[in-house]
Design a protein around this motif. Structure first.
Motif, PDB file in Angstrom:
ATOM      1  N   UNK A  39     -12.850  -1.588   4.308  1.00  0.00           N
ATOM      2  CA  UNK A  39     -13.502  -2.439   3.325  1.00  0.00           C
ATOM      3  C   UNK A  39     -13.885  -1.716   2.053  1.00  0.00           C
ATOM      4  N   UNK A  40     -14.153  -0.415   2.130  1.00  0.00           N
ATOM      5  CA  UNK A  40     -14.510   0.356   0.934  1.00  0.00           C
ATOM      6  C   UNK A  40     -13.380   1.253   0.470  1.00  0.00           C
ATOM      7  N   UNK A  41     -12.199   0.991   0.968  1.00  0.00           N
ATOM      8  CA  UNK A  41     -11.060   1.813   0.593  1.00  0.00           C
ATOM      9  C   UNK A  41     -10.643   1.602  -0.848  1.00  0.00           C
ATOM     10  N   UNK A  42      -9.872   2.550  -1.346  1.00  0.00           N
ATOM     11  CA  UNK A  42      -9.355   2.518  -2.710  1.00  0.00           C
ATOM     12  C   UNK A  42      -7.858   2.763  -2.647  1.00  0.00           C
ATOM     13  N   UNK A  43      -7.083   2.033  -3.438  1.00  0.00           N
ATOM     14  CA  UNK A  43      -5.639   2.215  -3.490  1.00  0.00           C
ATOM     15  C   UNK A  43      -5.317   3.557  -4.124  1.00  0.00           C
ATOM     16  N   UNK A  44      -4.487   4.338  -3.447  1.00  0.00           N
ATOM     17  CA  UNK A  44      -4.021   5.599  -4.003  1.00  0.00           C
ATOM     18  C   UNK A  44      -2.734   5.373  -4.782  1.00  0.00           C
ATOM     19  N   UNK A  45      -1.732   4.829  -4.130  1.00  0.00           N
ATOM     20  CA  UNK A  45      -0.460   4.529  -4.773  1.00  0.00           C
ATOM     21  C   UNK A  45       0.087   3.239  -4.199  1.00  0.00           C
ATOM     22  N   UNK A  46       0.671   2.422  -5.033  1.00  0.00           N
ATOM     23  CA  UNK A  46       1.328   1.190  -4.603  1.00  0.00           C
ATOM     24  C   UNK A  46       2.805   1.282  -4.942  1.00  0.00           C
ATOM     25  N   UNK A  47       3.647   0.807  -4.057  1.00  0.00           N
ATOM     26  CA  UNK A  47       5.070   0.756  -4.354  1.00  0.00           C
ATOM     27  C   UNK A  47       5.308  -0.241  -5.485  1.00  0.00           C
ATOM     28  N   UNK A  48       6.467  -0.153  -6.094  1.00  0.00           N
ATOM     29  CA  UNK A  48       6.756  -1.068  -7.193  1.00  0.00           C
ATOM     30  C   UNK A  48       6.815  -2.516  -6.720  1.00  0.00           C
ATOM     31  N   UNK A  49       7.182  -2.733  -5.458  1.00  0.00           N
ATOM     32  CA  UNK A  49       7.165  -4.090  -4.910  1.00  0.00           C
ATOM     33  C   UNK A  49       5.738  -4.633  -4.853  1.00  0.00           C
ATOM     34  N   UNK A  50       4.760  -3.764  -4.536  1.00  0.00           N
ATOM     35  CA  UNK A  50       3.361  -4.202  -4.513  1.00  0.00           C
ATOM     36  C   UNK A  50       2.810  -4.368  -5.919  1.00  0.00           C
TER      37      UNK A  50
END
Length: 485
Positions: A39-50
């Protein structure tokens, strides 16, 4: 600024997510998000599809799930990222002795030291294309975006122009033609607050910025940032490619799914973090004099306390003792969201037995209290390459670039079944954790060399299921946060 386009910047595309897609056939071509999964996580990297759904680095995982609920959310695998990074850096160093890594997935290369017949645009273009091909080969298909220009600043700008999987060479003499139509946020260190101050001054593009005098920029932004932007708006950047970026500090910190209120639990977490910091110092042959404790309270107030020793140490007991002492001076009765321990003032020698020997329970790593809550992300800060506020923002971005936020998963027999973790089953072979909860672990059985595999569920304490590590691998560090690429 150099007379030739001889500085190359390489940036691996959506690095962490791309490694996951490479190693997990069922995720290829699908949205993947690496970072904190709680719940308190943070996105590090998203694929280009995301990213097509609006998911970006530094976004909360909660918001990312709302935007792209069908993505695969993974905690991250530092060993796999490190291996891919080392392969890429090896290729770069085979081209030039002057390679300046900025993070696991990004580096500058000085082409003046490369074995090139000349540094004309056709030559460096062919060289860069061959370099991208070699990166794909050594990493099993990862792509890189490359920029080449007459300075580090312009090379970094150029590498962003053809992402993903592209190349842009800025011909000498065309720097201002390229740069001036761009928005001012293209300049390192120009974040939302600076953009707003410049907007109020009528500045939107780099050309607008270049029309302002240095005195006016200093008045609007302060001396350090004003002088820096005055130079960069005119493409003036004479920074050298520096192969050795010495660490200024080593730190470990954890963000918790629920506020930690128990004082003994806090001290246990700090003791474990101190042991992690000490291991990293010892592994690098380093020691440090200043111990820092970072605490983020329940209301998001962040406190930092430091104590400087008479001589450097790399003792886990000594670091833990100082850090626990700093904690005792703080009011944490309302609970804490984050705890972190760091050591700075690094040296390459050690003063033995600075504090004597702690009791065994003080020095030992405690995995019984708070183990599920501590995310354990790590940082080693590198020196700034710009000056003033721009440098501080760049350093913060770089620190973020080297980290992912793993979240707590189901823990059994000392193993944390976090999503994405490599595992092996005695009967079904190798796979990765698809999900875990309520005493159950779901595994997809596939590898980078296989086709998409079947999914099966097991009890979390199934003796046939264990973590898989590459042969001869070291005990892994937990990955930390990363930026968007």
């Amino acid at each position: 600024m150099r007379a030739q386009a001889s500085v190359l910047h390489l940036d691996l595309d959506a690095f962490f997510a791309a490694v996951e897609q490479r190693d997990k056939p069922s995720l290829r071509g699908k949205p993947v998000v690496v970072g904190g999964v709680g719940g308190r996580g943070v996105v590090a990297t998203a694929s280009y599809e995301a990213r097509a759904f609006g998911v970006r680095s530094a976004m909360s995982t909660r918001e990312a799930r709302a935007r792209c609920p069908h993505a695969a959310y993974l905690s991250g695998r530092f060993e796999a990222y490190r291996a891919a990074s080392e392969a890429v850096m090896g290729v770069l160093r085979s081209c030039s002795p002057l390679v300046e890594p900025l993070s696991l997935d990004e580096a500058f290369v000085d082409l003046e030291q490369a074995d090139l017949a000349d540094l004309e645009v056709p030559t460096v273009t062919a060289f860069a294309e061959d370099l991208r091909r070699r990166v794909r080969e050594v990493t099993g298909g990862l792509t890189a975006s490359v920029g080449v220009a007459s300075s580090k600043f312009l090379a970094k700008v150029a590498s962003d122009l053809r992402k993903p999987d592209g190349l842009f060479v800025v011909a000498p003499g065309t720097e201002l033609e390229l740069l001036h139509p761009m928005h001012v946020k293209v300049i390192p260190g120009v974040g939302p607050a600076t953009v707003e101050r410049l907007r109020r001054a009528g500045v939107h593009t780099v050309a607008d910025l270049a029309r302002l005098g240095e005195d006016e920029l200093v008045r609007v932004l302060g001396r350090a940032q004003g002088q820096s932007l005055f130079r960069l708006a005119r493409a003036r950047d004479d920074r050298a490619v520096v192969p050795d970026r010495e660490a200024k500090s080593v730190s470990v910190e954890g963000t918790y799914e629920h506020d930690v209120t128990d004082r003994d639990q806090m001290e246990a977490i700090i003791t474990r973090q101190a042991a992690d910091v000490a291991r990293r110092l010892q592994g690098g042959g380093l020691s440090g004099r200043t111990v820092t404790l970072k605490v983020r309270l329940y209301d998001f107030t962040t406190l930092s306390r430091s104590s400087t020793l008479d001589a450097p140490t790399e003792s886990p007991a000594a670091i833990a003792r100082v850090a626990r002492g700093l904690l005792r001076d703080l009011d944490t009765s309302g609970g804490v969201r984050l705890l972190g321990v760091g050591v700075s003032g690094l040296a390459d020698w050690v003063q033995e037995d600075l504090f004597g020997t702690d009791a065994p329970e003080d020095a030992a790593e405690n995995t019984d209290k708070g183990a599920d809550e501590d995310t354990g992300h790590h940082s080693a800060d590198a020196p700034d390459s710009l000056e003033g506020p721009a440098a501080e923002q760049q350093a913060a971005a770089q620190q973020a670039a080297e980290h992912v936020l793993p979240e707590a998963g189901v823990r059994s027999r000392g193993t944390q079944w976090s999503p994405g973790l490599d595992v092996v089953h005695a009967e079904h072979g190798r796979g990765w954790v698809w999900g875990a909860g309520r005493g159950v672990v779901t595994v997809r059985f596939e590898t980078a060399q296989s086709s998409p595999g079947p999914v099966r569920s097991f009890r979390a304490d199934d003796p046939a299921l264990s973590r898989w590590r590459p042969p001869d691998s070291e005990e892994p560090q937990q990955p930390g946060r990363a930026r968007d690429q």
